[in-house]
Write a protein that holds these residues in place. Structure first.
Motif, PDB file in Angstrom:
ATOM      1  N   ASN A   3       3.289  -4.580   6.318  1.00 49.54           N
ATOM      2  CA  ASN A   3       2.343  -3.641   6.918  1.00 49.54           C
ATOM      3  C   ASN A   3       1.823  -4.249   8.216  1.00 49.54           C
ATOM      4  N   GLN A  24      -1.245   7.713   6.723  1.00 53.14           N
ATOM      5  CA  GLN A  24      -1.764   6.578   5.964  1.00 53.14           C
ATOM      6  C   GLN A  24      -1.322   6.636   4.496  1.00 53.14           C
ATOM      7  N   GLN A  25      -1.311   7.814   3.917  1.00 54.19           N
ATOM      8  CA  GLN A  25      -0.859   7.961   2.529  1.00 54.19           C
ATOM      9  C   GLN A  25       0.608   7.571   2.383  1.00 54.19           C
ATOM     10  N   SER A  28       0.300   3.318   3.709  1.00 48.99           N
ATOM     11  CA  SER A  28      -0.764   2.373   3.324  1.00 48.99           C
ATOM     12  C   SER A  28      -1.162   1.461   4.486  1.00 48.99           C
TER      13      SER A  28
END
Length: 160
Positions: A3, A24-25, A28
């Motif tokens: 990430n 974002q879902q 993450s």
């Protein structure tokens, strides 16, 4: 995938925030919501456009009121905002102008009322020294069914 990217967004009406939430879902990723002082923009879309056009004409872009993350820790910034008169919204412009020295890639995402205008060209002109990936534009009327478009875009960016 690690990430190693950040979602940055400004949302005047909440539509771009909805798109940022979908991103974002799916990822993450960390997220930074850009904010301006209360009262900077009126509640009316047309009056807001007038204020933004005045800001562009005078070069007096709005100051961002949130703390900035250490951007150098991210290889990719997904930068979102609404389309205002076919251009990048002035709060997003303020953020982009702060990217002096950033070494990663930026990718725009944006919401519009049906006419994206020259958003991606305008975006790229604001960060001429950066690598700019292909963006994702979603009409506000298509937000509810945009998940697959988001997934496809992220795959092209090799984010997911």
């Amino acid at each position: 995938m690690t990430n190693n990217f950040l979602i940055v967004d400004y949302s005047w009406s909440g539509n771009t925030a909805k798109l940022a939430t979908i991103i974002q879902q799916e990822t993450s990723a960390d997220r930074l919501d850009l904010t301006v002082a209360a009262g900077t923009f009126p509640d009316d879309m047309y009056a807001t456009a007038d204020v933004a056009n005045q800001q562009l004409a005078t070069g007096q872009l709005p100051m961002l009121t949130n703390e900035q993350s250490r951007l150098d820790q991210y290889q990719l910034l997904l930068v979102g905002g609404p389309v205002w008169s076919g251009k990048v919204a002035t709060p997003v412009r303020s953020f982009l102008l702060q990217l002096q020295g950033y070494q990663g890639t930026v990718a725009p995402f944006y919401t519009d009322a049906g006419t994206p205008g020259d958003y991606e060209t305008d975006f790229a002109k604001l960060v001429p020294s950066l690598s700019v990936a292909t963006g994702l534009g979603v009409a506000t009327s298509e937000l509810a069914q945009s998940n697959q478009r988001v997934v496809n875009w992220l795959q092209k960016l090799t984010v997911k």
